[in-house]
Scaffold this motif. Structure first.
Motif, PDB file in Angstrom:
ATOM      1  N   UNK A  70      38.425  64.431  96.368  1.00  0.00           N
ATOM      2  CA  UNK A  70      38.656  65.834  95.703  1.00  0.00           C
ATOM      3  C   UNK A  70      38.715  66.034  94.339  1.00  0.00           C
ATOM      4  N   UNK A  71      39.347  64.896  93.771  1.00  0.00           N
ATOM      5  CA  UNK A  71      39.415  65.059  92.250  1.00  0.00           C
ATOM      6  C   UNK A  71      37.992  65.014  91.474  1.00  0.00           C
ATOM      7  N   UNK A  89      34.981  66.474  92.991  1.00  0.00           N
ATOM      8  CA  UNK A  89      34.714  67.651  92.929  1.00  0.00           C
ATOM      9  C   UNK A  89      35.189  68.629  92.041  1.00  0.00           C
ATOM     10  N   UNK A  90      36.683  68.365  92.075  1.00  0.00           N
ATOM     11  CA  UNK A  90      37.444  69.610  91.223  1.00  0.00           C
ATOM     12  C   UNK A  90      37.110  69.041  89.924  1.00  0.00           C
ATOM     13  N   UNK A  91      36.878  67.691  89.162  1.00  0.00           N
ATOM     14  CA  UNK A  91      36.416  67.688  87.814  1.00  0.00           C
ATOM     15  C   UNK A  91      34.959  68.165  87.789  1.00  0.00           C
ATOM     16  N   UNK A  92      34.297  68.171  88.747  1.00  0.00           N
ATOM     17  CA  UNK A  92      32.735  68.617  88.562  1.00  0.00           C
ATOM     18  C   UNK A  92      32.966  69.855  88.314  1.00  0.00           C
ATOM     19  N   UNK A  93      33.693  70.739  89.139  1.00  0.00           N
ATOM     20  CA  UNK A  93      33.669  72.423  88.962  1.00  0.00           C
ATOM     21  C   UNK A  93      34.358  72.639  87.779  1.00  0.00           C
ATOM     22  N   UNK A  94      35.034  71.678  86.936  1.00  0.00           N
ATOM     23  CA  UNK A  94      35.389  71.949  85.780  1.00  0.00           C
ATOM     24  C   UNK A  94      34.229  71.701  84.469  1.00  0.00           C
ATOM     25  N   UNK A  95      33.073  71.585  84.691  1.00  0.00           N
ATOM     26  CA  UNK A  95      31.902  71.514  83.859  1.00  0.00           C
ATOM     27  C   UNK A  95      31.620  70.432  83.324  1.00  0.00           C
ATOM     28  N   UNK A  96      32.218  69.069  83.899  1.00  0.00           N
ATOM     29  CA  UNK A  96      31.776  67.745  83.259  1.00  0.00           C
ATOM     30  C   UNK A  96      30.491  67.265  83.615  1.00  0.00           C
ATOM     31  N   UNK A  97      29.648  66.854  82.872  1.00  0.00           N
ATOM     32  CA  UNK A  97      28.232  66.314  83.079  1.00  0.00           C
ATOM     33  C   UNK A  97      28.574  65.011  84.189  1.00  0.00           C
ATOM     34  N   UNK A  98      27.554  64.695  84.823  1.00  0.00           N
ATOM     35  CA  UNK A  98      27.558  63.729  85.726  1.00  0.00           C
ATOM     36  C   UNK A  98      28.264  62.359  85.108  1.00  0.00           C
ATOM     37  N   UNK A 102      29.771  61.810  82.095  1.00  0.00           N
ATOM     38  CA  UNK A 102      31.368  61.996  81.979  1.00  0.00           C
ATOM     39  C   UNK A 102      32.173  61.814  83.094  1.00  0.00           C
TER      40      UNK A 102
END
Lengths: 327, 340
Positions: free
Chosen positions: A224-225, A227-236, A238
């Motif tokens: 889950x974390x 997905x949640x980091x991805x939802x924060x705008x990190x590039x793949x 990063x």
């Protein structure tokens, strides 16, 4: 955190003590003691040795004391680096080992670095591109490395590097440098000679680590974390490096201790095949010659290296995973 | 057919269809989903598990994974700063969508326990959002993070920055999650069942906090839930989802007072109310079960469970949509129901 490390340090010291006892027992387990060997040698030389003289030698050397007193004396001496005399080398055991310890450590360290540097990126790649051609290729090569016995790989690589690179293999130095004082060229020569032993020792461990890293990263990718980091705008990229890879390093770090054991226990055979001037051939010969003072000291050192490695992997683990500090 | 609201729209979703692609066929997971949310407005997207509501939420941020993809439709985001884009046209990766995620749209998830990395501090994980999107230094990012932690009601926010998720309770973690989603001041917050994993008292606190922050920051909220109690408390408007389609939309009052779709009515009847206990009214569960997405019923997907289905029409054709603006019903009885 300090408490955790202090407790680990206490365990480490306790284990070292236990290992020293085992080493001592191994030394004692050989038939006969130093006095008898001494007497036999004198007898060979034609001298007549009486039982009283043997007893005298025993008393002088403390061999008539109960085992725990002898162990205490041995341990106290060992702590000062005095492991007694090697009768095959006719020199102090400590001095014989000291010549070879740095090279042994250099090989072990270089092998560990090689294993981790090669397997972590490949493991991450295999996880991210699961079931791709690259993943399968890495697995195949990894398994081959795991399946080929070290001594065989050593022989093949020796042949190849001799035939195609014209390099003198075997040993750790070219003849012209072996007795030369340390210089930049000598270091380069050493590094070149380290390549083959490091590959031989590291390959099978690399296979294991690739699989472990792949599994660890795969475990984390669907968390889950992430997905949640991805939802924060990190590039793949990063995202991958900052979270799944970082967290997958935790189980990898925890196996550092075993990996070190593995490298160290694999080293003697490879050392003999490649005629490396490290502790490996020394250990083998000491066992063949029943030079128990030397063998015991080497066993103790091998074990100590492993135990220290385990302690270091614990330290690394604490640095990587804050949850462990809770304990 | 997007529905209008009284506020300038932050998001306009129209005819969004999401499909699951297998080796040789593709299955529609949602079809023609449309809704809009205005500034300062809360739209509750309500449906059972498997109705497609979470998938819709993920699609809004191009976060669909695996074999799921947007097959048609538009997702037009008009951020408060004037930025506008059709997210459905952006790829899953790339600068454009990354600049939207976390900055113009924030998302909070159901599991506050697992939504943070266990080995990084709360502060690092919030400040990271700021440094990814804005050209600010570490210190400033930290200051902003502490400010947000204070705003979501975490005591000793500066100290909390250096703590790890496992040192927080579930409720505190969800507050921190909200801080992370809001630290860059998004125009839209997507909340996917954010209180399902929390106990009831904490649930109430989190809902109050979200309402307060919405009024303060003026963002739109898409609130995904299956809990009609939360809908009544939180939402301005409601969209009811069934088997991949929105079957009815309306204001909270309209949906609760005059539900026009048979599924909405069934849903409301399946919820116990405080007064019912005395009156010994029985809770009516909805007969049958959610259709299998791999073999959905033909025509209206609700017809096998529908008490007012007209045979054979409902099983043959997809029902028309009646209504206008913010009040829509997808049912053959829709026109009559709305006129009632």
């Amino acid at each position: 955190m300090t408490r955790f490390l202090m407790r680990r340090l206490a365990y480490t010291l306790a284990t070292l003590l236990l290992v020293s006892l085992v080493s001592f027992i191994i030394i004692q387990a050989a038939p006969g003691d130093f006095a008898e060997i001494y007497a036999a040698k004198k007898a060979d030389a034609g001298a007549v040795i009486s039982a009283a003289q043997i007893a005298e030698v025993r008393r002088e050397l403390g061999l008539d004391q109960p085992w725990y007193v002898q162990y205490g004396t041995w341990l106290a001496n060992a702590a000062r680096g005095d492991f007694g005399q090697s009768w095959t080398w006719r020199r102090p055991v400590g001095a014989v080992i000291a010549e070879r310890l740095p090279l042994t450590l250099a090989i072990a360290f270089a092998t560990l670095v090689f294993m981790y540097v090669v397997s972590i990126p490949i493991g991450v790649y295999s996880a991210v591109r699961r079931y791709s051609f690259g993943d399968h290729a890495a697995s195949l090569i990894g398994y081959l490395g795991l399946a080929i016995p070290n001594f065989l790989l050593a022989l093949v690589l020796m042949y190849l590097s001799q035939r195609y690179f014209g390099q003198s293999v075997g040993g750790l130095f070219s003849p012209q440098y072996s007795l030369a004082p340390w210089s930049w060229e000598k270091l380069q020569d050493l590094l070149q000679h380290l390549i083959v032993p490091v590959i031989v020792l590291g390959t099978s461990g690399t296979a294991f680590l690739i699989r472990a890293m792949r599994a660890a990263v795969l475990d984390e990718l669907d968390r889950m974390y992430v997905l949640s980091a991805k939802a924060s705008g990190l590039s793949p990229m990063q995202l991958l490096l900052r979270y799944p890879v970082r967290i997958a390093l935790v189980p990898i770090a925890s196996t550092l201790g075993w990996r070190l054991t593995y490298v160290i226990s694999g080293a003697p055979i490879v050392g003999v095949v490649l005629s490396l001037p490290d502790m490996g051939p020394l250990f083998l010969n000491s066992l063949l010659n029943q030079d128990m003072q030397l063998a015991g000291a080497l066993i103790f050192l091998y074990c100590a290296l492993t135990i220290i490695g385990t302690f270091l992997s614990d330290v690394l683990l604490v640095a990587l995973d804050p949850r462990i500090r809770l304990e | 057919m997007s529905m209008s609201t009284d506020h300038p729209h932050v998001i306009d979703v129209s005819n969004l269809s999401i499909s699951l692609k297998n080796d040789n066929n593709s299955i529609a997971i949602t079809r023609d989903v449309s809704f809009s949310i205005g500034r300062g407005e809360v739209l509750a997207l309500v449906g059972e598990s498997g109705s497609g509501k979470s998938v819709t939420a993920l699609a809004l941020m191009q976060l669909l994974g695996g074999n799921l993809s947007i097959s048609s439709g538009q997702i037009v985001l008009t951020a408060i700063d004037g930025y506008s884009a059709d997210i459905a046209k952006l790829g899953r990766n790339g600068r454009q969508i990354e600049a939207i995620r976390g900055a113009r749209m924030g998302m909070i998830f159901q599991e506050p326990m697992s939504s943070f990395s266990p080995v990084h501090t709360i502060g690092a994980q919030i400040a990271e959002v700021v440094t990814v999107h804005e050209d600010v230094g570490r210190k400033e990012a930290r200051r902003r993070s502490a400010e947000l932690l204070a705003k979501v009601g975490i005591p000793d926010p500066v100290g909390a920055l250096d703590r790890y998720p496992y040192e927080f309770s579930g409720g505190m973690r969800q507050r921190a999650m909200i801080a992370r989603a809001l630290v860059c001041g998004p125009s839209l917050l997507i909340a996917d069942e954010p209180t399902t994993a929390l106990d009831v008292t904490i649930q109430g606190q989190i809902l109050d906090l979200l309402s307060k922050l919405k009024d303060e920051l003026g963002m739109a909220i898409l609130f995904i839930t299956h809990d009609l109690g939360i809908v009544a408390q939180m939402a301005d408007r409601v969209a009811i989802m069934y088997a991949g389609s929105i079957v009815e939309t309306g204001s909270v009052r309209e949906i609760f007072r005059r539900p026009s779709h048979p599924y909405t009515r069934a849903l409301l009847e399946a919820v116990p109310r405080l007064g019912d206990i005395d009156e010994r009214r029985r809770i009516n569960p909805i007969a049958g079960s959610m259709p299998n997405l791999f073999e959905p019923p033909s025509g209206c997907r609700f017809h096998p469970r529908c008490p007012v289905a007209v045979h054979p029409r409902c099983s043959l054709e997809r029902p028309p949509t009646f209504g206008s603006g913010g009040r829509l019903v997808e049912c053959i009885h829709g026109e009559a129901e709305l006129a009632r």
